[in-house]
Design a protein around this motif. Structure first.
Motif, PDB file in Angstrom:
ATOM      1  N   ALA A   1     -11.425  15.827  -6.972  1.00  0.00           N
ATOM      2  CA  ALA A   1     -10.246  15.073  -6.536  1.00  0.00           C
ATOM      3  C   ALA A   1      -9.949  15.542  -5.119  1.00  0.00           C
ATOM      4  O   ALA A   1     -10.342  16.640  -4.741  1.00  0.00           O
ATOM      5  CB  ALA A   1      -9.046  15.359  -7.439  1.00  0.00           C
ATOM      6  N   PRO A   2      -9.268  14.708  -4.314  1.00  0.00           N
ATOM      7  CA  PRO A   2      -8.954  15.170  -2.954  1.00  0.00           C
ATOM      8  C   PRO A   2      -8.121  16.442  -3.000  1.00  0.00           C
ATOM      9  O   PRO A   2      -7.225  16.571  -3.828  1.00  0.00           O
ATOM     10  CB  PRO A   2      -8.140  14.008  -2.368  1.00  0.00           C
ATOM     11  CG  PRO A   2      -8.523  12.830  -3.178  1.00  0.00           C
ATOM     12  CD  PRO A   2      -8.790  13.340  -4.566  1.00  0.00           C
ATOM     13  N   PRO A   3      -8.401  17.394  -2.116  1.00  0.00           N
ATOM     14  CA  PRO A   3      -7.573  18.606  -2.074  1.00  0.00           C
ATOM     15  C   PRO A   3      -6.156  18.264  -1.633  1.00  0.00           C
ATOM     16  O   PRO A   3      -5.938  17.317  -0.888  1.00  0.00           O
ATOM     17  CB  PRO A   3      -8.288  19.475  -1.032  1.00  0.00           C
ATOM     18  CG  PRO A   3      -9.067  18.517  -0.194  1.00  0.00           C
ATOM     19  CD  PRO A   3      -9.463  17.388  -1.094  1.00  0.00           C
ATOM     20  N   LEU A   4      -5.193  19.038  -2.118  1.00  0.00           N
ATOM     21  CA  LEU A   4      -3.779  18.764  -1.835  1.00  0.00           C
ATOM     22  C   LEU A   4      -3.379  19.464  -0.534  1.00  0.00           C
ATOM     23  O   LEU A   4      -2.558  20.384  -0.517  1.00  0.00           O
ATOM     24  CB  LEU A   4      -2.927  19.253  -3.006  1.00  0.00           C
ATOM     25  CG  LEU A   4      -3.348  18.730  -4.389  1.00  0.00           C
ATOM     26  CD1 LEU A   4      -2.495  19.340  -5.488  1.00  0.00           C
ATOM     27  CD2 LEU A   4      -3.276  17.209  -4.424  1.00  0.00           C
ATOM     28  N   CYS A   5      -3.954  18.988   0.584  1.00  0.00           N
ATOM     29  CA  CYS A   5      -3.787  19.689   1.857  1.00  0.00           C
ATOM     30  C   CYS A   5      -2.333  19.761   2.318  1.00  0.00           C
ATOM     31  O   CYS A   5      -1.941  20.723   2.960  1.00  0.00           O
ATOM     32  CB  CYS A   5      -4.655  19.036   2.932  1.00  0.00           C
ATOM     33  SG  CYS A   5      -6.413  19.072   2.540  1.00  0.00           S
ATOM     34  N   SER A   6      -1.547  18.738   1.990  1.00  0.00           N
ATOM     35  CA  SER A   6      -0.160  18.748   2.463  1.00  0.00           C
ATOM     36  C   SER A   6       0.645  19.879   1.831  1.00  0.00           C
ATOM     37  O   SER A   6       1.693  20.257   2.336  1.00  0.00           O
ATOM     38  CB  SER A   6       0.506  17.402   2.170  1.00  0.00           C
ATOM     39  OG  SER A   6       0.522  17.179   0.778  1.00  0.00           O
ATOM     40  N   ARG A   7       0.158  20.432   0.727  1.00  0.00           N
ATOM     41  CA  ARG A   7       0.857  21.549   0.078  1.00  0.00           C
ATOM     42  C   ARG A   7       0.175  22.884   0.332  1.00  0.00           C
ATOM     43  O   ARG A   7       0.547  23.899  -0.259  1.00  0.00           O
ATOM     44  CB  ARG A   7       0.874  21.335  -1.443  1.00  0.00           C
ATOM     45  CG  ARG A   7       1.568  20.096  -1.895  1.00  0.00           C
ATOM     46  CD  ARG A   7       1.727  20.195  -3.412  1.00  0.00           C
ATOM     47  NE  ARG A   7       1.645  18.895  -4.025  1.00  0.00           N
ATOM     48  CZ  ARG A   7       1.457  18.686  -5.320  1.00  0.00           C
ATOM     49  NH1 ARG A   7       1.311  19.714  -6.126  1.00  0.00           N
ATOM     50  NH2 ARG A   7       1.405  17.474  -5.797  1.00  0.00           N
ATOM     51  N   CYS A   8      -0.835  22.894   1.187  1.00  0.00           N
ATOM     52  CA  CYS A   8      -1.686  24.089   1.304  1.00  0.00           C
ATOM     53  C   CYS A   8      -1.110  25.113   2.286  1.00  0.00           C
ATOM     54  O   CYS A   8      -0.828  24.790   3.445  1.00  0.00           O
ATOM     55  CB  CYS A   8      -3.079  23.671   1.763  1.00  0.00           C
ATOM     56  SG  CYS A   8      -4.192  25.081   1.945  1.00  0.00           S
ATOM     57  N   PRO A   9      -0.971  26.355   1.841  1.00  0.00           N
ATOM     58  CA  PRO A   9      -0.397  27.383   2.720  1.00  0.00           C
ATOM     59  C   PRO A   9      -1.333  27.817   3.853  1.00  0.00           C
ATOM     60  O   PRO A   9      -0.876  28.473   4.781  1.00  0.00           O
ATOM     61  CB  PRO A   9      -0.141  28.552   1.756  1.00  0.00           C
ATOM     62  CG  PRO A   9      -1.151  28.377   0.680  1.00  0.00           C
ATOM     63  CD  PRO A   9      -1.308  26.886   0.520  1.00  0.00           C
ATOM     64  N   VAL A  10      -2.622  27.466   3.768  1.00  0.00           N
ATOM     65  CA  VAL A  10      -3.554  27.922   4.807  1.00  0.00           C
ATOM     66  C   VAL A  10      -4.090  26.749   5.623  1.00  0.00           C
ATOM     67  O   VAL A  10      -5.066  26.896   6.367  1.00  0.00           O
ATOM     68  CB  VAL A  10      -4.707  28.762   4.206  1.00  0.00           C
ATOM     69  CG1 VAL A  10      -4.145  29.994   3.508  1.00  0.00           C
ATOM     70  CG2 VAL A  10      -5.564  27.966   3.237  1.00  0.00           C
ATOM     71  N   ARG A  11      -3.448  25.605   5.539  1.00  0.00           N
ATOM     72  CA  ARG A  11      -3.929  24.431   6.261  1.00  0.00           C
ATOM     73  C   ARG A  11      -4.054  24.643   7.770  1.00  0.00           C
ATOM     74  O   ARG A  11      -4.997  24.127   8.383  1.00  0.00           O
ATOM     75  CB  ARG A  11      -3.001  23.241   5.978  1.00  0.00           C
ATOM     76  CG  ARG A  11      -3.516  21.955   6.566  1.00  0.00           C
ATOM     77  CD  ARG A  11      -2.655  20.788   6.141  1.00  0.00           C
ATOM     78  NE  ARG A  11      -3.112  19.551   6.722  1.00  0.00           N
ATOM     79  CZ  ARG A  11      -2.534  18.389   6.537  1.00  0.00           C
ATOM     80  NH1 ARG A  11      -1.472  18.307   5.737  1.00  0.00           N
ATOM     81  NH2 ARG A  11      -2.984  17.300   7.097  1.00  0.00           N
ATOM     82  N   PRO A  12      -3.144  25.399   8.412  1.00  0.00           N
ATOM     83  CA  PRO A  12      -3.287  25.587   9.869  1.00  0.00           C
ATOM     84  C   PRO A  12      -4.597  26.240  10.278  1.00  0.00           C
ATOM     85  O   PRO A  12      -4.991  26.136  11.436  1.00  0.00           O
ATOM     86  CB  PRO A  12      -2.103  26.503  10.225  1.00  0.00           C
ATOM     87  CG  PRO A  12      -1.111  26.291   9.142  1.00  0.00           C
ATOM     88  CD  PRO A  12      -1.920  26.045   7.903  1.00  0.00           C
ATOM     89  N   TRP A  13      -5.252  26.900   9.358  1.00  0.00           N
ATOM     90  CA  TRP A  13      -6.511  27.602   9.680  1.00  0.00           C
ATOM     91  C   TRP A  13      -7.735  26.898   9.091  1.00  0.00           C
ATOM     92  O   TRP A  13      -8.818  27.467   9.088  1.00  0.00           O
ATOM     93  CB  TRP A  13      -6.448  29.033   9.151  1.00  0.00           C
ATOM     94  CG  TRP A  13      -5.355  29.833   9.790  1.00  0.00           C
ATOM     95  CD1 TRP A  13      -5.402  30.471  11.002  1.00  0.00           C
ATOM     96  CD2 TRP A  13      -4.057  30.069   9.261  1.00  0.00           C
ATOM     97  NE1 TRP A  13      -4.205  31.079  11.255  1.00  0.00           N
ATOM     98  CE2 TRP A  13      -3.359  30.853  10.205  1.00  0.00           C
ATOM     99  CE3 TRP A  13      -3.393  29.681   8.082  1.00  0.00           C
ATOM    100  CZ2 TRP A  13      -2.043  31.262  10.003  1.00  0.00           C
ATOM    101  CZ3 TRP A  13      -2.093  30.090   7.892  1.00  0.00           C
ATOM    102  CH2 TRP A  13      -1.436  30.874   8.840  1.00  0.00           C
TER     103      TRP A  13
END
Ligand code: SF4
Length: 220
Positions: free
Chosen positions: A196-208
């Motif tokens: 399933a698509p990863p839940l990037c909008s909730r991801c704590p490490v998305r900036p990296w």
């Protein structure tokens, strides 16, 4: 938030600290008795955590040490393994493994990767987990979650968990190796999903994360 450099020791450390803060306590390494770590790690292969715990408790109640497992009746062991995936293969392998360890190592679990890999049913992931959780060694235990997330983060570009392990040994500071598997496992189950698509909008490490910065990536 500004996009940080993706693959620097500082960037890697920022991701690991972000995951550790999110999944509190899940990155710590709790050492166990080598026999139990080895057997429960085999039981855990392709099996959910809850099932692994329940099956392991049953197996250890009946076979508390290497000698009793080596002497186990295969049919009886298969009944106790109910709930662990591929138990028909794991049952005879566990008995064969215990027999080899009894005959060759006096019932001890070797703290050596090559000796562990020579045992039936033991691949690199299992061997590295045993080195970490039984012997407090610096090793990286790469499962499918860790392989997938390390590639999405842009830390590695690899096709197999074995390739990912080798690449992460270069990218990841050694003090982060041992606890990394538990953190990636939690993250893979909760946010950076498979199938399933990863839940990037909730991801704590998305900036990296390289994938998390792609405007065209499927995200939700
Ligand atoms: S930003 Fe998305 S792809 Fe990257 S680690 Fe987080 S959930 Fe996974």
């Amino acid at each position: 938030m500004a996009i940080e450099t993706m693959v620097t020791p500082g960037g890697v450390r920022a991701v690991m600290e972000g995951l550790a803060a999110t999944y509190r306590g899940r990155g710590s390494v709790e050492l166990g008795e080598p026999y139990r770590v080895l057997v429960s790690t085999v039981i855990s292969q392709r099996t959910r955590e809850e099932q692994t715990t329940a099956v392991s408790q049953r197996v250890f109640a009946r076979y508390p040490d290497m000698a009793s497992l080596a002497a186990a009746d295969e049919k009886e062991l298969l009944v106790l393994l109910a709930g662990s995936e591929y138990r028909e293969a794991k049952g005879p392998r566990l008995i064969a493994m215990a027999t080899i360890l009894l005959e060759k190592y006096g019932g001890r679990v070797p703290d050596d990767i090559d000796a562990l890999l020579a045992l039936p049913g033991i691949g690199r992931k299992t061997a590295n987990c045993v080195l970490i959780y039984a012997f407090n060694r610096e090793a990286i235990c790469v499962d499918t979650h860790m392989h997938k997330i390390a590639n999405r983060l842009g830390w590695v570009t690899t096709k197999t968990p074995e390739q990912t392990e080798k690449a992460l040994e270069v990218v990841m500071p050694r003090d982060l190796w041992a606890g990394s598997n538990r953190l990636f496992l939690q993250h893979g189950r909760a946010i950076c999903l498979s199938g399933a698509p990863p839940l990037c909008s909730r991801c704590p490490v998305r900036p990296w994360c390289a994938y998390g910065q792609e405007p065209t990536a499927r995200k939700r």
